[in-house]
Design a protein around this motif. Structure first.
Motif, PDB file in Angstrom:
ATOM      1  N   GLU A   2      37.734  38.807  50.455  1.00 14.91           N
ATOM      2  CA  GLU A   2      37.955  37.437  50.149  1.00 14.91           C
ATOM      3  C   GLU A   2      38.760  37.445  48.898  1.00 14.91           C
ATOM      4  O   GLU A   2      38.490  37.720  47.781  1.00 14.91           O
ATOM      5  N   LYS A   3      39.989  36.481  49.145  1.00 15.16           N
ATOM      6  CA  LYS A   3      40.653  36.201  47.996  1.00 15.16           C
ATOM      7  C   LYS A   3      40.422  34.931  47.268  1.00 15.16           C
ATOM      8  O   LYS A   3      41.001  33.833  47.612  1.00 15.16           O
ATOM      9  N   ASN A   4      39.278  34.920  46.761  1.00  8.28           N
ATOM     10  CA  ASN A   4      38.786  33.564  46.139  1.00  8.28           C
ATOM     11  C   ASN A   4      39.477  33.265  44.873  1.00  8.28           C
ATOM     12  O   ASN A   4      39.022  32.271  44.161  1.00  8.28           O
ATOM     13  N   LEU A   5      40.478  34.116  44.234  1.00 10.51           N
ATOM     14  CA  LEU A   5      41.028  33.736  43.264  1.00 10.51           C
ATOM     15  C   LEU A   5      42.682  33.457  43.278  1.00 10.51           C
ATOM     16  O   LEU A   5      43.440  33.497  42.481  1.00 10.51           O
ATOM     17  N   GLU A   6      42.752  33.285  44.390  1.00 14.55           N
ATOM     18  CA  GLU A   6      44.105  32.948  44.987  1.00 14.55           C
ATOM     19  C   GLU A   6      44.946  31.986  44.073  1.00 14.55           C
ATOM     20  O   GLU A   6      44.733  31.046  43.879  1.00 14.55           O
ATOM     21  N   ASN A   7      46.190  32.590  43.443  1.00 16.75           N
ATOM     22  CA  ASN A   7      47.292  31.916  42.647  1.00 16.75           C
ATOM     23  C   ASN A   7      46.548  31.450  41.189  1.00 16.75           C
ATOM     24  O   ASN A   7      47.280  30.791  40.390  1.00 16.75           O
ATOM     25  N   GLN A   8      45.324  31.822  40.859  1.00 14.03           N
ATOM     26  CA  GLN A   8      44.659  31.635  39.623  1.00 14.03           C
ATOM     27  C   GLN A   8      45.423  32.690  38.628  1.00 14.03           C
ATOM     28  O   GLN A   8      45.843  33.842  38.775  1.00 14.03           O
ATOM     29  N   VAL A   9      45.882  32.322  37.451  1.00 11.22           N
ATOM     30  CA  VAL A   9      46.314  33.004  36.418  1.00 11.22           C
ATOM     31  C   VAL A   9      45.545  33.528  35.597  1.00 11.22           C
ATOM     32  O   VAL A   9      44.516  32.781  34.740  1.00 11.22           O
ATOM     33  N   ALA A  10      45.529  35.185  35.329  1.00 11.91           N
ATOM     34  CA  ALA A  10      44.512  35.691  34.671  1.00 11.91           C
ATOM     35  C   ALA A  10      44.991  36.447  33.460  1.00 11.91           C
ATOM     36  O   ALA A  10      46.030  37.312  33.548  1.00 11.91           O
ATOM     37  N   LEU A  11      44.646  36.353  32.366  1.00  6.94           N
ATOM     38  CA  LEU A  11      45.155  37.166  31.039  1.00  6.94           C
ATOM     39  C   LEU A  11      43.982  38.458  30.867  1.00  6.94           C
ATOM     40  O   LEU A  11      42.867  37.859  30.624  1.00  6.94           O
ATOM     41  N   VAL A  12      44.429  39.394  30.931  1.00  7.72           N
ATOM     42  CA  VAL A  12      43.482  40.493  30.553  1.00  7.72           C
ATOM     43  C   VAL A  12      43.987  41.235  29.432  1.00  7.72           C
ATOM     44  O   VAL A  12      45.162  41.736  29.550  1.00  7.72           O
ATOM     45  N   THR A  13      43.121  41.549  28.262  1.00 10.20           N
ATOM     46  CA  THR A  13      43.589  42.077  27.088  1.00 10.20           C
ATOM     47  C   THR A  13      43.163  43.666  27.369  1.00 10.20           C
ATOM     48  O   THR A  13      42.002  43.823  27.872  1.00 10.20           O
ATOM     49  N   GLY A  14      43.903  44.394  26.771  1.00  9.33           N
ATOM     50  CA  GLY A  14      43.401  45.663  26.976  1.00  9.33           C
ATOM     51  C   GLY A  14      43.709  46.210  28.346  1.00  9.33           C
ATOM     52  O   GLY A  14      42.760  46.947  29.020  1.00  9.33           O
ATOM     53  N   GLY A  15      44.640  45.756  29.103  1.00 11.27           N
ATOM     54  CA  GLY A  15      44.500  46.144  30.515  1.00 11.27           C
ATOM     55  C   GLY A  15      45.107  47.534  30.770  1.00 11.27           C
ATOM     56  O   GLY A  15      45.453  47.782  32.292  1.00 11.27           O
ATOM     57  N   ARG A  84      49.593  27.185  33.502  1.00 13.17           N
ATOM     58  CA  ARG A  84      47.949  27.089  33.526  1.00 13.17           C
ATOM     59  C   ARG A  84      47.565  28.475  33.068  1.00 13.17           C
ATOM     60  O   ARG A  84      48.277  29.522  33.267  1.00 13.17           O
ATOM     61  N   ILE A  85      46.391  28.610  32.432  1.00 16.96           N
ATOM     62  CA  ILE A  85      45.774  29.872  32.386  1.00 16.96           C
ATOM     63  C   ILE A  85      44.335  29.715  32.875  1.00 16.96           C
ATOM     64  O   ILE A  85      43.787  28.951  32.033  1.00 16.96           O
ATOM     65  N   ASP A  86      43.709  30.262  33.973  1.00 17.65           N
ATOM     66  CA  ASP A  86      42.441  30.055  34.553  1.00 17.65           C
ATOM     67  C   ASP A  86      41.532  31.054  33.936  1.00 17.65           C
ATOM     68  O   ASP A  86      40.312  30.759  33.753  1.00 17.65           O
ATOM     69  N   ILE A  87      41.802  32.083  33.630  1.00 18.50           N
ATOM     70  CA  ILE A  87      40.903  33.158  33.479  1.00 18.50           C
ATOM     71  C   ILE A  87      41.344  34.029  32.294  1.00 18.50           C
ATOM     72  O   ILE A  87      42.721  34.554  31.828  1.00 18.50           O
ATOM     73  N   LEU A  88      40.551  34.340  31.307  1.00 21.31           N
ATOM     74  CA  LEU A  88      40.940  35.297  30.217  1.00 21.31           C
ATOM     75  C   LEU A  88      39.573  36.159  30.148  1.00 21.31           C
ATOM     76  O   LEU A  88      38.614  35.974  30.104  1.00 21.31           O
ATOM     77  N   VAL A  89      40.120  37.399  30.314  1.00 18.24           N
ATOM     78  CA  VAL A  89      39.172  38.678  30.107  1.00 18.24           C
ATOM     79  C   VAL A  89      39.388  39.407  28.806  1.00 18.24           C
ATOM     80  O   VAL A  89      40.312  39.620  28.529  1.00 18.24           O
ATOM     81  N   VAL A 140      35.566  35.606  30.158  1.00 18.61           N
ATOM     82  CA  VAL A 140      34.505  36.710  30.053  1.00 18.61           C
ATOM     83  C   VAL A 140      34.921  37.846  29.036  1.00 18.61           C
ATOM     84  O   VAL A 140      35.973  38.220  28.962  1.00 18.61           O
ATOM     85  N   ILE A 141      33.687  37.915  28.323  1.00 18.33           N
ATOM     86  CA  ILE A 141      34.072  38.725  27.064  1.00 18.33           C
ATOM     87  C   ILE A 141      33.345  40.026  27.301  1.00 18.33           C
ATOM     88  O   ILE A 141      32.119  40.042  27.858  1.00 18.33           O
TER      89      ILE A 141
END
Length: 267
Positions: A2-15, A84-89, A140-141
């Motif tokens: 399931e692609k339930n995060l379709e088109n959301q912008v996610a920034l991941v540090t230390g990726g 937009r930035i929807d997600i930060l990990v 998410v931390i």
């Protein structure tokens, strides 16, 4: 899947490696546009290549989260491009050479806290301003079981991770009104480059002492992160989730009682 995060912008540090790479891959598989950040471009590009080969979207940006101005510039760049930035990990982390506190160098204390604690503060402060504009966000931390159980020879690491958990609960209170959830994950022993030395020396012991009888994989953490990032998790905030295979449930007393129980098993 399931692609339930379709088109959301996610920034991941230390990726670029380990848990961070696993998180990037899983978010992309669920449809997110993943911005992979870290200090070594070659590793970021490896993560990007893996994602793109499986049909996902990724972009690489160099980022040292311990530098406030760099953080602000990168986040502005992402927002200007995507709107937009929807997600930060917040996953970026490091370790210093093991040392008891009376031998720990000031620079080792500073380096670990600058990356884990200051880096999360800088990123969350800048990203939350953008999320507020859209009245939506998932933060998410990544902490560690060391936050509550300590970590011999790494008081800097344990202290910074414990601080992140207090930050998580406070941010959840502050940002919820703007549609932003903030949650934290405590990984246990996970097969990553950072943990290779420990696992090589103690792997069999870790497996023996873990109820599910295996070492964790980055995917185990990534799946938990993706759930927290999903629209379906909108009523979950301020939580701290262990992903350790039950390792921290064990004790020397458990091992003693287990040995007795095993000896009493009837053939």
């Amino acid at each position: 899947m399931e692609k339930n995060l379709e088109n959301q912008v996610a920034l991941v540090t230390g990726g670029g490696t380990g848990i961070g790479r696993g998180i990037c891959i899983d978010l992309a598989q669920k449809g997110a546009k993943v911005i992979v950040t870290g200090r070594r471009m070659s590793l970021l590009q490896e993560t990007q290549s893996i994602i793109e080969k499986s049909g996902g979207y990724a972009e690489c940006l160099e980022l040292d989260v311990s530098k406030k101005e760099d953080v602000n510039q990168v986040i502005d760049k992402i927002y200007d491009k995507y709107g937009r930035i929807d997600i930060l990990v917040s996953n970026a982390g490091n370790l210093s050479n093991p040392a008891f506190i009376y031998n720990m160098k000031d620079e080792d204390w500073d380096s670990v806290l600058k990356t884990h604690l200051y880096g999360t503060f800088y990123c969350t402060k800048a990203v939350s301003k953008k999320m507020k504009l859209n009245k939506y966000g998932r933060i998410v931390i990544i902490s560690s079981v060391a936050a509550i159980h300590g970590f011999n020879g790494a008081v800097n690491y344990a202290a910074s991770k414990a601080a992140l958990e207090g930050m998580t609960m406070t941010l959840a209170k502050e940002l919820g009104v703007d549609g932003i959830t903030v949650n934290c994950i405590q990984p246990g022993i996970i097969q990553t480059p950072m943990a290779d030395g420990f696992i090589a020396a103690m792997g069999e012991t870790f497996i023996k002492d873990t109820p599910v009888k295996r070492i964790g994989e980055p995917k185990d953490v990534a799946c938990a992160v993706s759930f927290y990032c999903s629209p379906e998790a909108g009523f979950i905030t301020g939580t701290i989730l262990k992903v350790d295979g039950g390792y921290m449930l064990q004790s020397s007393m458990d091992q003693f009682v287990n040995s007795i129980c095993n000896s009493n098993i009837e053939e």
